[in-house]
Write an enzyme that holds these catalytic residues in place. Structure first.
Site, PDB file in Angstrom:
ATOM      1  N   LYS A   1       0.837  -1.205   0.000  1.00  0.00           N
ATOM      2  CA  LYS A   1       0.000   0.000   0.000  1.00  0.00           C
ATOM      3  C   LYS A   1       0.878   1.265   0.000  1.00  0.00           C
ATOM      4  O   LYS A   1       2.104   1.167   0.222  1.00  0.00           O
ATOM      5  CB  LYS A   1      -0.904  -0.027   1.233  1.00  0.00           C
ATOM      6  CG  LYS A   1      -1.949  -1.140   1.189  1.00  0.00           C
ATOM      7  CD  LYS A   1      -2.839  -1.044   2.412  1.00  0.00           C
ATOM      8  CE  LYS A   1      -3.950  -2.058   2.377  1.00  0.00           C
ATOM      9  NZ  LYS A   1      -4.850  -1.913   3.542  1.00  0.00           N
TER      10      LYS A   1
ATOM     11  N   ARG B   1      -1.452 -14.166   4.336  1.00  0.00           N
ATOM     12  CA  ARG B   1      -2.216 -13.457   5.378  1.00  0.00           C
ATOM     13  C   ARG B   1      -1.484 -13.546   6.724  1.00  0.00           C
ATOM     14  O   ARG B   1      -1.477 -12.605   7.494  1.00  0.00           O
ATOM     15  CB  ARG B   1      -3.630 -14.037   5.522  1.00  0.00           C
ATOM     16  CG  ARG B   1      -4.518 -13.875   4.311  1.00  0.00           C
ATOM     17  CD  ARG B   1      -5.223 -12.555   4.215  1.00  0.00           C
ATOM     18  NE  ARG B   1      -6.128 -12.265   5.291  1.00  0.00           N
ATOM     19  CZ  ARG B   1      -6.869 -11.156   5.343  1.00  0.00           C
ATOM     20  NH1 ARG B   1      -6.771 -10.239   4.378  1.00  0.00           N
ATOM     21  NH2 ARG B   1      -7.681 -10.925   6.342  1.00  0.00           N
TER      22      ARG B   1
ATOM     23  N   THR C   1      -5.323  -7.190  10.565  1.00  0.00           N
ATOM     24  CA  THR C   1      -5.706  -5.926   9.908  1.00  0.00           C
ATOM     25  C   THR C   1      -5.299  -4.697  10.722  1.00  0.00           C
ATOM     26  O   THR C   1      -4.827  -3.706  10.171  1.00  0.00           O
ATOM     27  CB  THR C   1      -7.250  -5.879   9.739  1.00  0.00           C
ATOM     28  OG1 THR C   1      -7.665  -7.038   9.042  1.00  0.00           O
ATOM     29  CG2 THR C   1      -7.696  -4.631   9.019  1.00  0.00           C
TER      30      THR C   1
ATOM     31  N   ARG D   1       2.906  -6.359   9.716  1.00  0.00           N
ATOM     32  CA  ARG D   1       2.214  -5.260  10.402  1.00  0.00           C
ATOM     33  C   ARG D   1       2.677  -5.144  11.853  1.00  0.00           C
ATOM     34  O   ARG D   1       2.814  -4.043  12.385  1.00  0.00           O
ATOM     35  CB  ARG D   1       0.697  -5.466  10.305  1.00  0.00           C
ATOM     36  CG  ARG D   1       0.157  -5.204   8.901  1.00  0.00           C
ATOM     37  CD  ARG D   1      -1.285  -5.678   8.745  1.00  0.00           C
ATOM     38  NE  ARG D   1      -1.869  -5.317   7.458  1.00  0.00           N
ATOM     39  CZ  ARG D   1      -2.989  -5.839   6.975  1.00  0.00           C
ATOM     40  NH1 ARG D   1      -3.651  -6.755   7.673  1.00  0.00           N
ATOM     41  NH2 ARG D   1      -3.463  -5.457   5.803  1.00  0.00           N
TER      42      ARG D   1
ATOM     43  N   ASN E   1      -1.688   0.270   7.106  1.00  0.00           N
ATOM     44  CA  ASN E   1      -1.258  -1.076   7.538  1.00  0.00           C
ATOM     45  C   ASN E   1      -0.432  -1.817   6.478  1.00  0.00           C
ATOM     46  O   ASN E   1      -0.456  -3.043   6.395  1.00  0.00           O
ATOM     47  CB  ASN E   1      -2.449  -1.908   8.037  1.00  0.00           C
ATOM     48  CG  ASN E   1      -3.484  -2.136   6.975  1.00  0.00           C
ATOM     49  OD1 ASN E   1      -3.303  -1.736   5.825  1.00  0.00           O
ATOM     50  ND2 ASN E   1      -4.575  -2.781   7.332  1.00  0.00           N
TER      51      ASN E   1
ATOM     52  N   HIS F   1      -1.875  -5.261   1.443  1.00  0.00           N
ATOM     53  CA  HIS F   1      -3.161  -5.943   1.293  1.00  0.00           C
ATOM     54  C   HIS F   1      -2.884  -7.357   0.815  1.00  0.00           C
ATOM     55  O   HIS F   1      -1.964  -7.570   0.019  1.00  0.00           O
ATOM     56  CB  HIS F   1      -4.024  -5.216   0.252  1.00  0.00           C
ATOM     57  CG  HIS F   1      -5.163  -6.061  -0.230  1.00  0.00           C
ATOM     58  ND1 HIS F   1      -6.356  -6.133   0.431  1.00  0.00           N
ATOM     59  CD2 HIS F   1      -5.270  -6.912  -1.295  1.00  0.00           C
ATOM     60  CE1 HIS F   1      -7.164  -6.982  -0.202  1.00  0.00           C
ATOM     61  NE2 HIS F   1      -6.524  -7.462  -1.258  1.00  0.00           N
TER      62      HIS F   1
HETATM   63  P1  TYD Z   1     -10.306  -5.655   5.851  1.00  0.00           P
HETATM   64  O1  TYD Z   1     -10.667  -6.275   4.539  1.00  0.00           O
HETATM   65  O2  TYD Z   1     -11.198  -5.923   7.011  1.00  0.00           O
HETATM   66  O3  TYD Z   1      -8.821  -6.044   6.302  1.00  0.00           O
HETATM   67  P2  TYD Z   1      -7.578  -6.715   5.554  1.00  0.00           P
HETATM   68  O4  TYD Z   1      -6.896  -5.619   4.784  1.00  0.00           O
HETATM   69  O5  TYD Z   1      -6.704  -7.253   6.663  1.00  0.00           O
HETATM   70  O6  TYD Z   1      -8.128  -7.800   4.671  1.00  0.00           O
HETATM   71  O7  TYD Z   1     -10.254  -4.062   5.689  1.00  0.00           O
HETATM   72  C1  TYD Z   1      -9.765  -3.459   4.546  1.00  0.00           C
HETATM   73  C2  TYD Z   1      -8.928  -2.281   4.938  1.00  0.00           C
HETATM   74  O8  TYD Z   1      -9.722  -1.263   5.541  1.00  0.00           O
HETATM   75  C3  TYD Z   1      -7.862  -2.558   5.980  1.00  0.00           C
HETATM   76  O9  TYD Z   1      -6.692  -3.091   5.421  1.00  0.00           O
HETATM   77  C4  TYD Z   1      -7.623  -1.210   6.600  1.00  0.00           C
HETATM   78  C5  TYD Z   1      -8.903  -0.442   6.360  1.00  0.00           C
HETATM   79  N1  TYD Z   1      -9.619  -0.096   7.605  1.00  0.00           N
HETATM   80  C6  TYD Z   1      -9.624   1.234   8.013  1.00  0.00           C
HETATM   81  O10 TYD Z   1      -9.022   2.082   7.367  1.00  0.00           O
HETATM   82  N2  TYD Z   1     -10.303   1.577   9.151  1.00  0.00           N
HETATM   83  C7  TYD Z   1     -10.959   0.656   9.913  1.00  0.00           C
HETATM   84  O11 TYD Z   1     -11.562   1.020  10.943  1.00  0.00           O
HETATM   85  C8  TYD Z   1     -10.922  -0.719   9.468  1.00  0.00           C
HETATM   86  C9  TYD Z   1     -11.615  -1.758  10.272  1.00  0.00           C
HETATM   87  C10 TYD Z   1     -10.249  -1.052   8.313  1.00  0.00           C
END
Ligand code: TYD
Length: 196
Positions: A14, A123, A129, A140, A160, A163
């Site tokens: 990202k 993952r 996340t 992370r 974070n 992805h």
């Molecule tokens: P998600 O698909 O739940 O997580 P991952 O990336 O681990 O699969 O969420 C997508 C993205 O949304 C996540 O990487 C970071 C962002 N996000 C925020 O910006 N604020 C928030 O409160 C949450 C829960 C996620």
């Protein structure tokens, strides 16, 4: 012929990962685990491209809202005060919009990664996340510090680093969304013979 359990997944560094000079570190961690990069490019995505990358269904958007809500509940922070709403769909829509703003801020590095149980393995390498909850040893957990409490109150997405696709369907959709067939390469890692 591909070996059983060999899967493909989509991974993206990202904007914060690119801006912090962590492209190499992220790729290193994937390769050292035995995973293979079979497609790779740097892209400055359009709003439309990122919007189509993230799911639009209400279940996913509500889950996004809930993940942040859980942290506010743990901290005893009033949801309405923090997010302007106590409705998970409304909150999820806001987070989705912040996410699109953030993901179009700077280039990202997109890749297709292949390997044994690649989806779960990646993952695990990437970690939880929410950086504040991510285990030490994950990307992370080792390199990020953000949380919904810090991000949502500033009306921005959580930074974070990377992805990674979660399900088989998500991986297939995301690989097609970011890469053409010609951009994906089939090649052999000779060290795999000693690994599996
Ligand atoms: P998600 O698909 O739940 O997580 P991952 O990336 O681990 O699969 O969420 C997508 C993205 O949304 C996540 O990487 C970071 C962002 N996000 C925020 O910006 N604020 C928030 O409160 C949450 C829960 C996620």
């Amino acid at each position: 012929m591909a070996k059983p359990a060999v899967e493909r997944t989509f991974v993206m560094v990202k904007p914060d990962g690119v801006q912090r000079g962590l492209i190499g570190e992220i790729i290193k961690r994937l390769e050292q685990r035995g995973l293979q990069i079979i497609a790779l490019k740097m892209v400055k995505p359009s709003v439309e491209h990122i919007s189509n990358h993230y799911p639009t269904d209400e279940v996913w958007i509500k889950r996004l809202g809930d993940k942040g809500f859980n942290v506010f509940n743990e901290l005893g922070i009033d949801l309405k005060e923090a997010m302007g709403t106590a409705d998970n769909l409304e909150a999820g829509k806001k987070v989705r919009k912040w996410l699109i703003d953030y993901m179009t801020e700077a280039p990202v590095v997109a890749m297709v990664v292949e390997g044994v149980h690649a989806r779960d393995m990646v993952r695990k390498i990437v970690g939880s996340t929410l950086p504040n909850k991510a285990e030490i040893g994950t990307l992370r957990g080792d390199f990020s510090v953000d949380s919904p409490a810090a991000a949502n109150l500033e009306k921005r997405a959580i930074k974070n680093l990377a992805h990674a696709s979660e399900t088989k369907e998500e991986a297939e959709k995301e690989i097609c969304h970011w890469f053409s067939q010609e951009e994906i390469h089939q090649w052999d890692r000779p060290d795999h013979k000693a690994m599996f």
